[in-house]
Design a protein around this motif. Structure first.
Motif, PDB file in Angstrom:
ATOM      1  N   UNK A  33       0.837  -1.203   0.000  1.00 27.35           N
ATOM      2  CA  UNK A  33       0.000   0.000   0.000  1.00 27.35           C
ATOM      3  C   UNK A  33       0.874   1.255   0.000  1.00 27.35           C
ATOM      4  N   UNK A  34       0.619   2.140  -0.926  1.00 25.51           N
ATOM      5  CA  UNK A  34       1.338   3.405  -1.009  1.00 25.51           C
ATOM      6  C   UNK A  34       0.316   4.544  -0.956  1.00 25.51           C
ATOM      7  N   UNK A  35       0.730   5.727  -0.504  1.00 29.19           N
ATOM      8  CA  UNK A  35      -0.218   6.849  -0.419  1.00 29.19           C
ATOM      9  C   UNK A  35      -0.700   7.285  -1.797  1.00 29.19           C
ATOM     10  N   UNK A  36      -1.857   7.921  -1.797  1.00 25.90           N
ATOM     11  CA  UNK A  36      -2.487   8.337  -3.051  1.00 25.90           C
ATOM     12  C   UNK A  36      -1.590   9.268  -3.863  1.00 25.90           C
ATOM     13  N   UNK A  37      -0.851  10.160  -3.176  1.00 23.62           N
ATOM     14  CA  UNK A  37      -0.011  11.119  -3.901  1.00 23.62           C
ATOM     15  C   UNK A  37       1.144  10.439  -4.634  1.00 23.62           C
ATOM     16  N   UNK A  42      -0.918  10.748 -10.469  1.00 23.58           N
ATOM     17  CA  UNK A  42      -1.153  11.919  -9.622  1.00 23.58           C
ATOM     18  C   UNK A  42      -0.094  12.981  -9.932  1.00 23.58           C
ATOM     19  N   UNK A  43      -0.491  14.010 -10.681  1.00 18.06           N
ATOM     20  CA  UNK A  43       0.431  15.074 -11.064  1.00 18.06           C
ATOM     21  C   UNK A  43       1.722  14.504 -11.681  1.00 18.06           C
ATOM     22  N   UNK A  44       1.531  13.568 -12.587  1.00 22.28           N
ATOM     23  CA  UNK A  44       2.653  12.891 -13.229  1.00 22.28           C
ATOM     24  C   UNK A  44       3.532  13.874 -13.995  1.00 22.28           C
ATOM     25  N   UNK A  45       4.839  13.711 -13.891  1.00 19.74           N
ATOM     26  CA  UNK A  45       5.783  14.575 -14.603  1.00 19.74           C
ATOM     27  C   UNK A  45       5.565  14.445 -16.111  1.00 19.74           C
ATOM     28  N   UNK A  46       5.600  15.552 -16.809  1.00 18.28           N
ATOM     29  CA  UNK A  46       5.360  15.543 -18.256  1.00 18.28           C
ATOM     30  C   UNK A  46       6.404  14.728 -18.997  1.00 18.28           C
ATOM     31  N   UNK A  47       7.612  14.661 -18.467  1.00 21.15           N
ATOM     32  CA  UNK A  47       8.695  13.944 -19.143  1.00 21.15           C
ATOM     33  C   UNK A  47       8.690  12.450 -18.841  1.00 21.15           C
ATOM     34  N   UNK A  48       7.789  11.998 -17.980  1.00 19.03           N
ATOM     35  CA  UNK A  48       7.778  10.592 -17.549  1.00 19.03           C
ATOM     36  C   UNK A  48       7.267   9.684 -18.668  1.00 19.03           C
ATOM     37  N   UNK A  49       8.039   8.653 -19.039  1.00 24.43           N
ATOM     38  CA  UNK A  49       7.607   7.742 -20.111  1.00 24.43           C
ATOM     39  C   UNK A  49       6.764   6.568 -19.606  1.00 24.43           C
ATOM     40  N   UNK A  57       2.544   3.141  -9.532  1.00 25.10           N
ATOM     41  CA  UNK A  57       3.110   4.162  -8.661  1.00 25.10           C
ATOM     42  C   UNK A  57       4.381   4.777  -9.238  1.00 25.10           C
ATOM     43  N   UNK A  58       4.595   6.021  -8.887  1.00 23.89           N
ATOM     44  CA  UNK A  58       5.819   6.730  -9.270  1.00 23.89           C
ATOM     45  C   UNK A  58       6.983   6.158  -8.455  1.00 23.89           C
ATOM     46  N   UNK A  59       8.030   5.636  -9.098  1.00 16.18           N
ATOM     47  CA  UNK A  59       9.150   5.036  -8.354  1.00 16.18           C
ATOM     48  C   UNK A  59       9.821   6.011  -7.396  1.00 16.18           C
ATOM     49  N   UNK A  60      10.001   7.248  -7.830  1.00 17.05           N
ATOM     50  CA  UNK A  60      10.672   8.235  -6.980  1.00 17.05           C
ATOM     51  C   UNK A  60       9.816   8.587  -5.771  1.00 17.05           C
ATOM     52  N   UNK A  61       8.509   8.715  -5.978  1.00 21.46           N
ATOM     53  CA  UNK A  61       7.604   9.078  -4.882  1.00 21.46           C
ATOM     54  C   UNK A  61       7.547   7.987  -3.825  1.00 21.46           C
ATOM     55  N   UNK A  62       7.439   6.728  -4.257  1.00 21.62           N
ATOM     56  CA  UNK A  62       7.380   5.639  -3.289  1.00 21.62           C
ATOM     57  C   UNK A  62       8.704   5.496  -2.542  1.00 21.62           C
ATOM     58  N   UNK A  63       9.800   5.822  -3.217  1.00 19.79           N
ATOM     59  CA  UNK A  63      11.119   5.675  -2.585  1.00 19.79           C
ATOM     60  C   UNK A  63      11.304   6.666  -1.444  1.00 19.79           C
ATOM     61  N   UNK A  64      10.815   7.888  -1.619  1.00 20.58           N
ATOM     62  CA  UNK A  64      11.074   8.909  -0.606  1.00 20.58           C
ATOM     63  C   UNK A  64       9.943   9.048   0.408  1.00 20.58           C
ATOM     64  N   UNK A  65       8.908   8.215   0.285  1.00 19.03           N
ATOM     65  CA  UNK A  65       7.769   8.352   1.197  1.00 19.03           C
ATOM     66  C   UNK A  65       8.182   8.170   2.655  1.00 19.03           C
TER      67      UNK A  65
END
Length: 227
Positions: A33-37, A42-49, A57-65
């Motif tokens: 389970x990871x947070x909604x943000x 959720x506000x995905x970076x435009x450059x994200x492929x 889930x965003x790998x960077x977001x889950x890593x720094x949670x």
């Protein structure tokens, strides 16, 4: 301590917090389970492929949670003692909390599995915390030139004019703006927000004025005091 982990220990007034950071990108547990943000969309970076159908889930977001949760009530200017332990040596600094978090996040995000930030992963293998602007410039350019050397050895076209490096940091400038929006809506601590901005703002400097930065610091970078 093995060569694929770096330990950050923060000594605050009322507690100690430790992060054991793997320097090799890991896979996000789809069942965890990871947070909604932290959701990719959720506000995905435009450059994200990445696509939500393949990566929830965003790998960077889950890593720094875990960092966001640990410092949720902390202030950016709180003085802390930070010890960083690698396989080869230990580093210590007494600094503002945002400075220590900035150094930690730089390592965590570059090794998070983010397909954009993975280009910074080579420097993570030789992580040095608390770098100055000049030291960061030296490490960034040096790491890039080593990569070009091996490309040339393989018979590929090397980029000695830093065109691809400038393009990369131009992309990172956009990631800076987008990821900052994601983090600002989730972090309750100004220490986290400021640290993210400090880490990603480096892209603005490199993308916009790499040639000027190199010229300004030529004497330092080449050990030529007469320049």
């Amino acid at each position: 301590m093995d060569s694929e982990h770096v330990v950050y220990r923060f000594e605050l007034k009322d507690r100690e917090i430790e992060f054991n950071v793997a320097t090799r990108p890991g896979q996000v547990d789809k069942d965890e389970a990871h947070p909604e943000w932290a959701r990719l969309g959720y506000k995905q970076c435009k450059c994200c492929p990445l696509k939500e159908s393949e990566c929830a889930y965003c790998p960077a977001a889950t890593r720094i949670n875990e960092v966001i949760e640990a410092f949720a009530d902390s202030q950016s200017i709180e003085r802390v003692k930070v010890t960083v332990t690698t396989a080869e040596r230990s580093y210590f600094d007494e600094c503002d909390l945002q400075v220590g978090i900035n150094s930690l996040l730089g390592l965590m995000m570059a090794t998070s599995g983010c397909p954009v930030l993975k280009e910074l992963g080579a420097m993570a293998s030789f992580h040095i915390p608390f770098c100055t602007t000049r030291q960061t410039l030296h490490r960034t350019v040096g790491s890039y030139l080593v990569k070009q050397y091996f490309k040339q050895r393989r018979g590929e076209e090397a980029d000695w004019e830093f065109k691809e490096l400038k393009e990369l940091y131009s992309v990172l400038e956009g990631l800076n703006q987008d990821f900052s929006k994601r983090i600002q809506s989730s972090a309750t601590s100004d220490a986290l927000t400021n640290a993210i901005i400090m880490f990603l703002a480096t892209s603005v400097v490199v993308a916009s004025s790499l040639d000027d930065q190199l010229a300004r610091h030529e004497a330092y970078l080449t050990n030529s005091p007469n320049l």
